[in-house]
Design a protein around this motif. Structure first.
Motif, PDB file in Angstrom:
ATOM      1  N   ARG A  92      89.524  -6.294  52.808  1.00 56.49           N
ATOM      2  CA  ARG A  92      88.196  -6.204  53.429  1.00 56.49           C
ATOM      3  C   ARG A  92      88.288  -6.336  54.948  1.00 56.49           C
ATOM      4  N   ALA A  93      89.169  -7.215  55.422  1.00 51.37           N
ATOM      5  CA  ALA A  93      89.321  -7.412  56.866  1.00 51.37           C
ATOM      6  C   ALA A  93      89.935  -6.174  57.521  1.00 51.37           C
ATOM      7  N   TYR A  94      91.005  -5.640  56.928  1.00 48.99           N
ATOM      8  CA  TYR A  94      91.648  -4.458  57.505  1.00 48.99           C
ATOM      9  C   TYR A  94      90.710  -3.256  57.456  1.00 48.99           C
ATOM     10  N   ARG A  95      89.985  -3.124  56.346  1.00 51.54           N
ATOM     11  CA  ARG A  95      89.040  -2.009  56.228  1.00 51.54           C
ATOM     12  C   ARG A  95      87.953  -2.133  57.299  1.00 51.54           C
ATOM     13  N   ALA A  96      87.496  -3.354  57.560  1.00 46.32           N
ATOM     14  CA  ALA A  96      86.451  -3.554  58.580  1.00 46.32           C
ATOM     15  C   ALA A  96      86.933  -3.083  59.944  1.00 46.32           C
ATOM     16  N   VAL A  97      88.192  -3.367  60.285  1.00 39.46           N
ATOM     17  CA  VAL A  97      88.743  -2.917  61.564  1.00 39.46           C
ATOM     18  C   VAL A  97      88.830  -1.402  61.603  1.00 39.46           C
ATOM     19  N   VAL A  98      89.369  -0.815  60.543  1.00 40.52           N
ATOM     20  CA  VAL A  98      89.550   0.640  60.493  1.00 40.52           C
ATOM     21  C   VAL A  98      88.203   1.350  60.612  1.00 40.52           C
ATOM     22  N   GLU A  99      87.216   0.892  59.890  1.00 42.51           N
ATOM     23  CA  GLU A  99      85.908   1.544  59.938  1.00 42.51           C
ATOM     24  C   GLU A  99      85.225   1.320  61.279  1.00 42.51           C
ATOM     25  N   ALA A 100      85.413   0.149  61.861  1.00 39.83           N
ATOM     26  CA  ALA A 100      84.788  -0.129  63.161  1.00 39.83           C
ATOM     27  C   ALA A 100      85.361   0.756  64.259  1.00 39.83           C
ATOM     28  N   LEU A 133      97.750  -0.779  52.848  1.00 36.17           N
ATOM     29  CA  LEU A 133      97.757   0.582  52.293  1.00 36.17           C
ATOM     30  C   LEU A 133      96.363   0.977  51.799  1.00 36.17           C
ATOM     31  N   ARG A 134      95.674   0.061  51.138  1.00 37.59           N
ATOM     32  CA  ARG A 134      94.324   0.367  50.650  1.00 37.59           C
ATOM     33  C   ARG A 134      93.376   0.651  51.807  1.00 37.59           C
ATOM     34  N   ALA A 135      93.532  -0.081  52.916  1.00 39.20           N
ATOM     35  CA  ALA A 135      92.686   0.155  54.090  1.00 39.20           C
ATOM     36  C   ALA A 135      92.948   1.519  54.707  1.00 39.20           C
ATOM     37  N   SER A 136      94.168   2.047  54.510  1.00 39.67           N
ATOM     38  CA  SER A 136      94.513   3.351  55.086  1.00 39.67           C
ATOM     39  C   SER A 136      93.705   4.489  54.477  1.00 39.67           C
ATOM     40  N   ALA A 137      93.073   4.250  53.333  1.00 39.37           N
ATOM     41  CA  ALA A 137      92.225   5.282  52.720  1.00 39.37           C
ATOM     42  C   ALA A 137      90.949   5.496  53.537  1.00 39.37           C
ATOM     43  N   HIS A 138      90.664   4.601  54.499  1.00 36.73           N
ATOM     44  CA  HIS A 138      89.417   4.669  55.259  1.00 36.73           C
ATOM     45  C   HIS A 138      89.619   5.106  56.705  1.00 36.73           C
ATOM     46  N   GLY A 139      90.838   5.464  57.075  1.00 39.80           N
ATOM     47  CA  GLY A 139      91.096   5.914  58.440  1.00 39.80           C
ATOM     48  C   GLY A 139      92.577   5.924  58.719  1.00 39.80           C
ATOM     49  N   LYS A 140      92.931   6.226  59.973  1.00 39.38           N
ATOM     50  CA  LYS A 140      94.342   6.323  60.342  1.00 39.38           C
ATOM     51  C   LYS A 140      94.918   4.941  60.579  1.00 39.38           C
ATOM     52  N   VAL A 141      95.911   4.556  59.778  1.00 35.93           N
ATOM     53  CA  VAL A 141      96.529   3.231  59.863  1.00 35.93           C
ATOM     54  C   VAL A 141      98.028   3.388  60.061  1.00 35.93           C
ATOM     55  N   ARG A 142      98.563   2.587  60.952  1.00 34.16           N
ATOM     56  CA  ARG A 142     100.018   2.505  61.141  1.00 34.16           C
ATOM     57  C   ARG A 142     100.446   1.066  60.863  1.00 34.16           C
ATOM     58  N   LEU A 143     101.626   0.905  60.329  1.00 32.84           N
ATOM     59  CA  LEU A 143     102.140  -0.402  59.911  1.00 32.84           C
ATOM     60  C   LEU A 143     103.262  -0.811  60.847  1.00 32.84           C
ATOM     61  N   TYR A 163      95.089   5.409  48.603  1.00 33.74           N
ATOM     62  CA  TYR A 163      95.690   5.009  49.877  1.00 33.74           C
ATOM     63  C   TYR A 163      96.271   6.256  50.524  1.00 33.74           C
ATOM     64  N   SER A 164      96.586   6.157  51.792  1.00 34.55           N
ATOM     65  CA  SER A 164      97.212   7.262  52.518  1.00 34.55           C
ATOM     66  C   SER A 164      98.613   6.853  52.945  1.00 34.55           C
ATOM     67  N   GLN A 165      99.422   7.837  53.269  1.00 32.54           N
ATOM     68  CA  GLN A 165     100.745   7.529  53.798  1.00 32.54           C
ATOM     69  C   GLN A 165     100.587   6.937  55.201  1.00 32.54           C
ATOM     70  N   VAL A 166     101.314   5.872  55.477  1.00 33.83           N
ATOM     71  CA  VAL A 166     101.225   5.231  56.788  1.00 33.83           C
ATOM     72  C   VAL A 166     102.557   5.364  57.513  1.00 33.83           C
ATOM     73  N   GLU A 167     102.475   5.528  58.833  1.00 35.17           N
ATOM     74  CA  GLU A 167     103.683   5.499  59.643  1.00 35.17           C
ATOM     75  C   GLU A 167     104.185   4.068  59.734  1.00 35.17           C
ATOM     76  N   LEU A 168     105.498   3.908  59.747  1.00 32.23           N
ATOM     77  CA  LEU A 168     106.108   2.580  59.785  1.00 32.23           C
ATOM     78  C   LEU A 168     106.790   2.383  61.133  1.00 32.23           C
ATOM     79  N   GLY A 169     106.458   1.281  61.802  1.00 26.38           N
ATOM     80  CA  GLY A 169     107.019   1.017  63.118  1.00 26.38           C
ATOM     81  C   GLY A 169     107.699  -0.327  63.199  1.00 26.38           C
TER      82      GLY A 169
END
Length: 589
Positions: free
Chosen positions: A330-338, A396-406, A438-444
């Motif tokens: 919920r926290a990660y999704r809130a950031v991604v959506e914001a 990973l679940r939050a990545s379904a709501h926007g562009k997320v990198r790990l 979930y979406s594929q995320v870039e790993l850094g």
């Protein structure tokens, strides 16, 4: 009488206000403001704690064996007398009702006031009673801590909702401020911070800069020389704390304060201007944030994404109860959506050293002789596979709501990269089995350890991008504890070895076609902007409050011209001096 206390300037500007002291205690004390509607309930908590401690002391008196010395009973009587003394209880209620402190903070604030009074007593016997007072207060704090854990309906204060109306501005003075408390204070009424300990990259300093408020650290005796409610001035430019200033000095600093406000307003006009150098190089300005609620400030400052979301602050100040997968999601999704489609880079938990958890599991840092070199960051995550798996699934679940990198902190070994990849693959399999999108995320990888910079080509085979954490990179390169004021003067971001490691990392990442950013304090320091541009950096990540001043430097820079001067700076034994001369020459043209 006015006095000056000198420390380290860590966040520029001037703050003027009344001192609020946070006393050191052997018991962890929560510090937060309460709403006016919670005052009676908080006073009731205080009363219950007093009654509980009184019952404990009476029970102890009854259990004293007859052969025990009479002084033991007399000592317990002294503690009972102190417990009910109006100088302790009534004054503590006053802190709650007038300042809206939570009960624990109010109690520790009053202890600070009374302890100073005891110190000034001429009678040795009375002066030594301070230890009894401290023991009574410690019992009270422990009782309130127990009641807070047992009572789910205990007041949950919020620093952001306090309305001070026309009251005096406040500045915070403490021996040190824990990272968890700094997060609590982040949206508070405080206009500045002063601490006895700490360095330029201690967490207090970093958060103060992120809040764009003046701060001085490493004052050594500041919290002992300042009294509750003293008028003080924080000079964040020179690293000076002025206590009880004269009217003339006060007026001079008020003028400087107004000038600073005008400068911030001028910089604010740049926030929506594209970040492009004079020779047409697009520069990406990203934000470092610590909580989901920080995302709107990042957008308002003109950030084009989040370059570093410090997930560990979701885990702190929770009494050892870690957030589960759902809460993290919920926290990660809130950031991604914001962030409205802008990229968000989430760093996995970076616990250890200056950011310990309240209770860290079987692998606690409390028993490590040197936490900065111990089980921290990715080492801790890999040692806690259940916790790490839950965090990976939540991200990973939050990545379904926007562009997320790990982003993985403190990578030093290719084997760590392999284990992270394996853990990520398992997390994906688990989500597939549950039918979770979930979406594929870039790993850094965060480059914070010299070893990582030296074997970067090997690491780049496992990662899609790298981010340079300059704070720890400097610390580990120079063997300097960045939070220790005794050696903080040796913490030098201009050290030739540090600059060469950064330049090498940027060059190698670009040569391998991998994105590279700097997310440490150097990214938000205007003194390094041109130098980082000359190194080829096109992605800066910093606190939102620093974006405007960095953008101003970028808009005036010519990268091609800067790059011609880079070799002589990197080869110079005093790079800061060489860089200053180079910039003066560039401006003269």
């Amino acid at each position: 009488m006015s006095i000056q206390i000198f420390g380290l300037p860590v966040s520029r500007g001037v703050a003027i206000g009344r001192a609020v002291l946070v006393a050191s205690s052997r018991v962890d004390v929560a510090h937060y403001f309460i709403d006016a509607s919670q005052v009676e309930a908080e006073v009731a908590r205080l009363r219950r704690a007093r009654d509980e401690v009184a019952a404990e002391l009476i029970a102890l008196k009854q259990e004293v064996p007859e052969e025990a010395h009479a002084e033991l009973v007399a000592l317990l009587d002294v503690h009972l007398m102190l417990l009910h003394d109006e100088m302790l209880t009534d004054a503590t209620k006053q802190w709650i009702s007038e300042r809206h402190y939570n009960a624990e903070w109010a109690m520790s604030a009053q202890l600070e006031v009374l302890a100073r009074q005891f110190d000034e007593m001429e009678d040795d016997y009375l002066r030594e009673r301070k230890a009894d007072l401290e023991q009574v207060v410690e019992r009270m704090l422990k009782a309130m801590s127990r009641s807070a854990r047992e009572d789910d309906d205990a007041p949950a204060g919020s620093l952001g909702t306090r309305d001070f109306g026309g009251e005096d501005p406040l500045v915070l003075v403490a021996n040190d401020i824990a990272p968890a408390d700094m997060i609590q204070f982040k949206r508070s009424v405080f206009t500045g911070f002063v601490t006895d300990v700490g360095g330029r990259t201690s967490h207090t300093a970093i958060v103060a800069r992120s809040m764009d408020i003046p701060a001085v650290v490493g004052t050594r005796e500041g919290s002992r020389l300042v009294r509750q409610d003293d008028w003080v001035i924080i000079d964040g430019d020179e690293g000076v704390l002025i206590v009880d200033p004269s009217p003339i000095v006060l007026e001079e600093y008020r003028f400087r304060q107004r000038q600073g406000e005008l400068e911030r307003a001028r910089l604010d006009r740049l926030r929506h201007k594209p970040s492009v150098t004079l020779d047409g190089v697009n520069i990406e300005l990203l934000a470092n944030i610590e909580l989901p609620a920080d995302a709107p400030a990042a957008i308002a400052a003109g950030a084009v994404g989040v370059g570093l979301f410090r997930s560990e602050f979701l885990f702190m100040n929770r009494g050892g109860h870690l957030p589960d997968e759902e809460e993290q999601y919920r926290a990660y999704r809130a950031v991604v959506e914001a962030m409205n489609g802008l990229p968000v880079t989430i760093r996995t938990i970076d616990i250890g050293a200056d950011k310990p958890l309240d209770r860290m599991s079987a692998h606690s840092t409390e028993h490590q002789t040197n936490p900065a070199l111990g089980l921290r960051a990715i080492r801790w995550s890999l040692a806690e596979p259940e916790m790490f798996g839950a965090q990976l699934r939540a991200i990973l679940r939050a990545s379904a709501h926007g562009k997320v990198r790990l982003l993985i902190p403190m990578v030093a070994h290719p084997q760590e990269a392999q284990r992270v990849r394996e853990a990520l693959a398992i997390a994906c399999q688990q989500l597939d089995a549950q039918g979770q999108p979930y979406s594929q995320v870039e790993l850094g990888a965060m480059i914070e350890v010299p070893a990582a910079a030296l074997i970067l080509p090997s690491l780049l085979r496992h990662f899609d991008f790298v981010s340079i954490g300059t704070n720890d990179l400097i610390q580990y390169t120079l063997a300097i504890d960045r939070a220790d004021e005794a050696v903080s003067h040796l913490f030098d971001p201009w050290h030739p070895a540090v600059l060469q490691l950064i330049a090498s990392t940027i060059a190698q990442a670009r040569a391998h076609g991998k994105a590279v950013s700097v997310c440490g304090e150097m990214a938000g320091d205007p003194a390094f902007t041109e130098l980082l541009l000359a190194m080829g950096l096109t992605s800066f990540s910093m606190h939102p409050a620093q974006i405007a001043s960095i953008k101003q430097r970028i808009l005036r820079a010519d990268v091609r011209s800067l790059q011609t001067r880079l070799p002589q700076v990197l080869e110079h034994e005093a790079p800061q001096e060489a860089c200053a001369q180079w910039l003066v020459m560039s401006t003269a043209r």
